[in-house]
Write an enzyme that holds these catalytic residues in place. Structure first.
Site, PDB file in Angstrom:
ATOM      1  N   ASP A 111       7.520   2.575   6.324  1.00 49.19           N
ATOM      2  CA  ASP A 111       6.705   2.003   5.331  1.00 49.19           C
ATOM      3  C   ASP A 111       6.837   0.453   6.050  1.00 49.19           C
ATOM      4  O   ASP A 111       7.545   0.147   6.970  1.00 49.19           O
ATOM      5  CB  ASP A 111       7.226   1.727   4.086  1.00 49.19           C
ATOM      6  CG  ASP A 111       6.531   0.878   3.283  1.00 49.19           C
ATOM      7  OD1 ASP A 111       5.415   0.705   3.098  1.00 49.19           O
ATOM      8  OD2 ASP A 111       7.431   0.113   2.637  1.00 49.19           O
ATOM      9  N   ASP A 133       5.589  -3.134   4.315  1.00 48.26           N
ATOM     10  CA  ASP A 133       5.846  -4.146   3.444  1.00 48.26           C
ATOM     11  C   ASP A 133       7.297  -3.566   2.475  1.00 48.26           C
ATOM     12  O   ASP A 133       7.090  -2.824   1.795  1.00 48.26           O
ATOM     13  CB  ASP A 133       4.784  -4.536   2.600  1.00 48.26           C
ATOM     14  CG  ASP A 133       3.716  -5.006   3.391  1.00 48.26           C
ATOM     15  OD1 ASP A 133       2.728  -4.444   3.272  1.00 48.26           O
ATOM     16  OD2 ASP A 133       3.825  -6.212   3.873  1.00 48.26           O
TER      17      ASP A 133
HETATM   18  C1  XBP Z   1       2.472  -2.786   0.245  1.00 45.54           C
HETATM   19  C2  XBP Z   1       0.973  -3.178  -0.267  1.00 45.54           C
HETATM   20  C3  XBP Z   1       0.151  -3.994   0.253  1.00 45.54           C
HETATM   21  C4  XBP Z   1       0.685  -5.429   0.384  1.00 45.54           C
HETATM   22  C5  XBP Z   1      -0.478  -6.387   0.752  1.00 45.54           C
HETATM   23  O1  XBP Z   1       2.378  -1.971   1.386  1.00 45.54           O
HETATM   24  O2  XBP Z   1       0.906  -2.395  -1.448  1.00 45.54           O
HETATM   25  O3  XBP Z   1      -1.050  -3.932  -0.565  1.00 45.54           O
HETATM   26  O4  XBP Z   1       1.306  -5.692  -0.743  1.00 45.54           O
HETATM   27  O5  XBP Z   1      -1.293  -5.927   1.948  1.00 45.54           O
HETATM   28  P1  XBP Z   1       3.375  -0.896   1.961  1.00 45.54           P
HETATM   29  P2  XBP Z   1      -2.941  -5.773   1.712  1.00 45.54           P
HETATM   30  O6  XBP Z   1       4.722  -1.161   1.163  1.00 45.54           O
HETATM   31  O7  XBP Z   1       2.871   0.333   1.621  1.00 45.54           O
HETATM   32  O8  XBP Z   1       3.617  -1.265   3.241  1.00 45.54           O
HETATM   33  O9  XBP Z   1      -3.221  -6.983   1.018  1.00 45.54           O
HETATM   34  O10 XBP Z   1      -3.230  -5.715   3.276  1.00 45.54           O
HETATM   35  O11 XBP Z   1      -3.199  -4.662   1.158  1.00 45.54           O
HETATM   36 MG    MG Z   2       6.598  -1.012   0.822  1.00 43.79          MG
END
Ligand code: XBP
Ligand code: MG
Length: 248
Positions: free
Chosen positions: A9, A11
């Site tokens: 993953d 973020d």
């Molecule tokens: C985390 C999310 C993303 C980010 C914001 O994704 O839910 O929406 O918060 O990015 P993960 P965007 O943990 O699966 O990497 O604004 O591009 O959606």
């Molecule tokens: Mg994440």
């Protein structure tokens, strides 16, 4: 059972990115004459909705904007503005990788284990992070990236992990997913992938029931992590050896 691939993953897992996402949202809103301000408490709540566009729509739902409010048609524009700010922050080097991420990826490549990405964030954000924070040999080795803008349904749906496993061409049970949130855990589990959790600043209170292992971070030989739950109590940092034992 062999260990064939590590699926990361982005973020909260590769790096603590959500404060930069929150800053980018708040910088974009005034461009659309909005006095919205998402503080950390509100953002922790809004992060229950994955996807930036979906998060803004959920905020509008919660704040009395009618379903046919013309502002809803501007969400893609708002999200593009936010992504411009976010990728700018990332490219200027404001992010640091979480402990052990770079080391484990290097170990996996040396062991001929594939590395892939499965994220809800946008492809542009993944590109900015990889190109800024990783050396070329790792960037070149990450051939399979599943991003939020590539699938119909975002996490906790299995779509993005199913897409990555299909592209990898290996059994889901011979992969390990690395996640920071309950939505991410549910997505990886729905795809049949054993999942190791490293909780982030915004997800430390999440329910990680079902995870194969929960540790504070991936750790380093000279900076041991904390074992929180599941497999791995006898290891003080996550290694290929530990992950091979995890998938047995
Ligand atoms: C985390 C999310 C993303 C980010 C914001 O994704 O839910 O929406 O918060 O990015 P993960 P965007 O943990 O699966 O990497 O604004 O591009 O959606
Ligand atoms: Mg994440």
């Amino acid at each position: 059972m062999a260990l064939r691939a590590l699926i990361f993953d982005v973020d909260g897992t590769l790096a603590e990115t959500e404060e930069l996402h929150r800053r980018a949202f708040n910088q974009a809103f005034p461009e659309f004459d909005l006095d919205w301000h998402w503080d950390q408490t509100l953002y922790r709540h809004l992060l229950g909705v994955t996807g930036g566009k979906e998060r803004m729509a959920a905020y509008m739902d919660e704040n009395g904007y009618p379903a046919d409010d013309p502002l809803r048609r501007r969400i893609p524009e708002m999200h593009a503005a936010k992504t411009k700010y976010y990728t700018g922050y990332v490219s200027s080097g404001e992010l640091e990788l979480r402990p052990g991420v770079m080391r484990l990826m290097g170990e996996a490549l040396a062991a001929k284990i594939e590395i892939a990405i499965a994220t809800t964030t946008s492809s542009a954000n993944v590109k900015a992070l990889l190109e800024t924070n990783f050396p070329a040999h790792i960037v070149d080795a990450i051939n399979i990236i599943g991003a939020g803008d590539m699938v119909e349904r975002k996490k906790p749906a299995a779509d993005v992990y199913d897409l990555v496993v299909k592209k990898l061409g290996v059994p889901a049970s011979e992969c390990v997913a690395f996640e920071d949130s309950r939505n991410g855990l549910l997505s990886a589990m729905a795809a049949g992938i054993p999942t190791l959790i490293t909780p982030g600043i915004y997800t430390d209170d999440h329910d990680f029931t079902g995870a194969a292992s929960v540790v504070s971070n991936l750790g380093e030989p000279d900076a041991p992590n904390l074992h929180i739950a599941g497999f791995g109590a006898k290891f003080d940092h996550v290694t290929v050896e530990m992950l091979r034992a995890l998938v047995q």
